[in-house]
Scaffold this active site. Structure first.
Site: not given
Length: 186
Positions: A45, A15, A37
C-alpha cells in the site's frame, strides 16, 4: 499509540492518522480508493500511496465520468506514465469499473448508498487488540465482492474490498489501544 502497521514512515502515519477508517460517503473518494486498491494488488500500500498524487492527475481527480470515457489512446498513454502502476489489465479494469460505478450510482442514487448497504448503513466497529487478529476478508466483503463481480466490476475481490471497507470507514479496524479507534467510532 497507533496501529503497528503504519510503522514510522511519515506517509503511512499521516494516512493512518487522517484517513484510514474514517467513514466516507463521497462517491469520488470511494472511486479513488477502488482504483488505488485494485492497482495495489500484489504490491504494498505504501507503493500506491507514494504514487497517489500522480494517479490523481492521470485519472483527472478520479472523476468516474471522465475515467469511464477513457479510450484505447488514453489507456496507451497511461501505460507510458511512470508515475502510476503500469499494468494494462489493472488500467483497463479501472476504466471498466468507472462505467459500472456510474451504473451503480444510477441504480442506488450514489455508490455510497450501495456500499454502505452491505453494513446496514452503520460502521462495523471491531475490538481487536492486535494487528494479527485482523481478518483479510469477512462475510460482508465476500458478499460485496460477489455482488460487484455480478455487476461487472473487475480486479476487486473480497480481500481488496475488505481493505476498501477498512480504508473508507465501513469498518473500524483500528486496534482498541490505538488513539484513532475511539476517535472515528460513529
Amino acid at each position: 499509540m497507533r496501529c503497528s502497521w503504519c510503522g514510522d514512515n511519515p506517509l503511512y502515519i499521516k494516512y493512518h492518522d487522517e484517513e484510514w477508517g474514517v467513514p466516507v460517503y463521497d462517491d469520488r473518494i470511494h472511486f479513488e480508493f477502488l482504483v488505488l486498491e485494485s492497482a495495489q494488488a500484489g504490491l504494498s500500500w505504501l507503493t500506491v500511496l507514494k504514487k497517489r498524487a500522480n494517479y490523481r492527475k492521470a485519472y483527472k481527480g478520479f472523476d468516474p465520468e471522465i475515467v469511464a470515457a477513457f479510450d484505447q489512446n488514453k489507456i496507451d498513454e497511461l501505460m507510458q506514465n511512470k508515475g502510476i502502476i503500469r499494468n494494462k489489465k489493472k488500467i483497463e479494469a479501472s476504466v471498466n469499473n468507472a462505467k459500472v460505478f456510474l451504473e451503480v450510482q444510477k441504480e442506488f442514487g450514489s455508490f455510497s448508498n450501495y456500499i454502505w448497504s452491505f453494513v446496514e448503513g452503520r460502521q462495523v466497529v471491531s475490538s481487536y487488540e492486535s494487528i494479527e487478529e485482523l481478518p483479510a476478508k469477512t462475510a460482508q466483503s465476500e458478499a460485496l465482492a460477489k455482488d460487484m463481480k455480478k455487476r461487472g466490476f473487475k480486479f476487486l475481490g473480497p480481500v481488496i474490498l475488505y481493505s476498501h471497507m477498512q480504508a473508507t470507514g465501513l469498518v473500524n479496524d483500528h486496534i482498541v489501544s490505538c488513539f484513532r479507534h475511539k476517535e472515528i467510532t460513529e
